[in-house]
Design a protein around this motif. Structure first.
Motif, mmCIF file in Angstrom:
data_model
loop_
_atom_site.group_PDB
_atom_site.id
_atom_site.type_symbol
_atom_site.label_atom_id
_atom_site.label_comp_id
_atom_site.label_asym_id
_atom_site.label_seq_id
_atom_site.Cartn_x
_atom_site.Cartn_y
_atom_site.Cartn_z
ATOM 1 N N ASN A 66 0.827 -1.204 0.000
ATOM 2 C CA ASN A 66 0.000 0.000 0.000
ATOM 3 C C ASN A 66 0.863 1.256 0.000
ATOM 4 O OD1 ASN A 66 -2.147 -1.760 0.110
ATOM 5 N ND2 ASN A 66 -2.407 -1.569 2.312
ATOM 6 N N GLN A 67 1.987 1.217 0.710
ATOM 7 C CA GLN A 67 2.900 2.367 0.733
ATOM 8 C C GLN A 67 3.478 2.628 -0.652
ATOM 9 O OE1 GLN A 67 3.282 4.522 3.061
ATOM 10 N NE2 GLN A 67 4.986 5.690 2.250
ATOM 11 N N LEU A 68 3.740 1.577 -1.412
ATOM 12 C CA LEU A 68 4.236 1.747 -2.778
ATOM 13 C C LEU A 68 3.239 2.567 -3.596
ATOM 14 C CD1 LEU A 68 6.383 0.985 -4.958
ATOM 15 C CD2 LEU A 68 4.871 -0.916 -5.530
ATOM 16 N N ILE A 69 1.968 2.255 -3.457
ATOM 17 C CA ILE A 69 0.933 3.011 -4.172
ATOM 18 C C ILE A 69 0.942 4.473 -3.715
ATOM 19 C CG2 ILE A 69 -1.566 3.262 -4.483
ATOM 20 C CD1 ILE A 69 -1.698 0.149 -4.344
ATOM 21 N N ASN A 70 1.108 4.700 -2.411
ATOM 22 C CA ASN A 70 1.170 6.074 -1.890
ATOM 23 C C ASN A 70 2.372 6.835 -2.441
ATOM 24 O OD1 ASN A 70 -1.141 5.661 -0.370
ATOM 25 N ND2 ASN A 70 -0.015 5.135 1.486
ATOM 26 N N VAL A 71 3.523 6.168 -2.536
ATOM 27 C CA VAL A 71 4.725 6.812 -3.086
ATOM 28 C C VAL A 71 4.474 7.177 -4.544
ATOM 29 C CG1 VAL A 71 7.137 6.449 -3.729
ATOM 30 C CG2 VAL A 71 6.337 5.758 -1.475
ATOM 31 N N HIS A 72 3.885 6.265 -5.288
ATOM 32 C CA HIS A 72 3.593 6.550 -6.696
ATOM 33 C C HIS A 72 2.636 7.738 -6.824
ATOM 34 C CE1 HIS A 72 4.731 2.278 -8.324
ATOM 35 N NE2 HIS A 72 5.777 2.973 -7.919
ATOM 36 N N ALA A 73 1.640 7.810 -5.974
ATOM 37 C CA ALA A 73 0.697 8.932 -6.011
ATOM 38 C C ALA A 73 1.428 10.246 -5.734
ATOM 39 C CB ALA A 73 -0.430 8.713 -5.002
ATOM 40 N N TRP A 74 2.328 10.218 -4.746
ATOM 41 C CA TRP A 74 3.099 11.421 -4.425
ATOM 42 C C TRP A 74 3.990 11.818 -5.598
ATOM 43 C CZ3 TRP A 74 8.434 12.275 -3.598
ATOM 44 C CH2 TRP A 74 8.744 13.527 -3.053
ATOM 45 N N ALA A 115 0.482 -6.992 -4.813
ATOM 46 C CA ALA A 115 0.016 -8.163 -4.063
ATOM 47 C C ALA A 115 1.204 -8.972 -3.544
ATOM 48 C CB ALA A 115 -0.885 -9.035 -4.924
ATOM 49 N N ALA A 116 2.231 -9.130 -4.371
ATOM 50 C CA ALA A 116 3.414 -9.873 -3.934
ATOM 51 C C ALA A 116 4.149 -9.099 -2.839
ATOM 52 C CB ALA A 116 4.345 -10.138 -5.115
ATOM 53 N N LEU A 117 4.243 -7.783 -2.986
ATOM 54 C CA LEU A 117 4.902 -6.969 -1.969
ATOM 55 C C LEU A 117 4.133 -7.043 -0.654
ATOM 56 C CD1 LEU A 117 7.299 -5.089 -1.468
ATOM 57 C CD2 LEU A 117 5.889 -3.194 -2.245
ATOM 58 N N ASN A 118 2.814 -7.054 -0.733
ATOM 59 C CA ASN A 118 2.008 -7.195 0.477
ATOM 60 C C ASN A 118 2.249 -8.541 1.148
ATOM 61 O OD1 ASN A 118 0.842 -4.681 0.328
ATOM 62 N ND2 ASN A 118 -1.047 -5.388 -0.609
ATOM 63 N N ALA A 119 2.557 -9.571 0.368
ATOM 64 C CA ALA A 119 2.771 -10.916 0.908
ATOM 65 C C ALA A 119 4.243 -11.195 1.208
ATOM 66 C CB ALA A 119 2.253 -11.956 -0.081
ATOM 67 N N LEU A 120 5.119 -10.271 0.876
ATOM 68 C CA LEU A 120 6.556 -10.474 1.024
ATOM 69 C C LEU A 120 6.948 -10.653 2.481
ATOM 70 C CD1 LEU A 120 9.310 -10.420 -0.513
ATOM 71 C CD2 LEU A 120 9.370 -7.974 -0.051
ATOM 72 N N ALA A 121 7.718 -11.690 2.738
ATOM 73 C CA ALA A 121 8.288 -11.900 4.068
ATOM 74 C C ALA A 121 9.649 -11.202 4.088
ATOM 75 C CB ALA A 121 8.433 -13.383 4.362
ATOM 76 N N ALA A 122 9.689 -10.039 4.693
ATOM 77 C CA ALA A 122 10.919 -9.237 4.747
ATOM 78 C C ALA A 122 11.172 -8.812 6.186
ATOM 79 C CB ALA A 122 10.800 -8.036 3.823
ATOM 80 N N PRO A 123 11.739 -9.706 7.008
ATOM 81 C CA PRO A 123 11.942 -9.392 8.429
ATOM 82 C C PRO A 123 12.752 -8.114 8.663
ATOM 83 C CG PRO A 123 12.421 -11.702 7.996
ATOM 84 C CD PRO A 123 12.199 -11.037 6.664
#
Length: 181
Positions: free
Chosen positions: A16-24, A146-154
């Motif tokens: 979701n943050q990626l979408i916000n960055v793109h909007a900005w 969708a993949a970024l939302n599901a990404l396991a990135a500790p």
């Protein structure tokens, strides 16, 4: 808006943050294009203001794409191998965008040299950049959010990586108007 607290909520927030960055970035590019249009129409935007505005925008866009290429795309490719062709295509787009930004910066550096055609060349580059970025952002959002939302990135649990921020982390010389948390 409430801050996500569980790991699943936190990871979901990255897509979701990626979408916000793109909007900005879209908004900042629209503002830059408006400045050029105002200058061409004899408005208040002076040529010397355009390079500074472009520098702030171009730096944010480059930081975003560099971060994707260095951090997000390798992590996504590792966890979602089927996305590799998409990620390669997006990386190629990043190079094209980088080339346009270099041409744009060269044009803006030359503004004020009494070349009446210069602002029109800037406008043409910005129009091309806007078209490419709109296509790129839309494709990227459709293919990888969708993949970024599901990404396991500790490593991202404590703070989002820089490419998911709209404001420079270490640059204090960008105006407060260009900063967004």
């Amino acid at each position: 808006m409430e801050t996500p607290t569980t790991p699943d909520e936190r990871l979901k927030a990255f897509g979701n943050q990626l979408i916000n960055v793109h909007a900005w970035l879209r908004e900042e590019l629209a503002n830059l294009r408006d400045d050029v249009d105002a200058h061409l129409a004899g408005g208040s935007a002076r040529p010397r203001e355009l390079p500074a505005h472009c520098l702030a925008f171009c730096s944010a866009l480059e930081r975003h794409h560099t971060g994707e290429d260095a951090a997000a795309f390798p992590a996504l490719a590792e966890q979602f191998p089927a996305l590799r062709p998409v990620l390669q295509e997006l990386t190629r787009d990043h190079q094209i965008v980088s080339d346009i930004l270099r041409r744009l910066q060269n044009l803006l550096d030359g503004l004020g040299n009494n070349d009446a055609a210069q602002p029109r060349h800037v406008q043409a580059e910005l129009d091309g950049l806007a078209a490419l970025l709109e296509s790129h952002f839309t494709y990227e959002e459709r293919k990888i959010v969708a993949a970024l939302n599901a990404l396991a990135a500790p490593d991202w649990d404590d703070a989002p990586p820089a490419f998911l921020l709209t404001a420079p982390v270490e640059q204090d010389n960008v105006s407060d108007n260009a900063r967004h948390p």
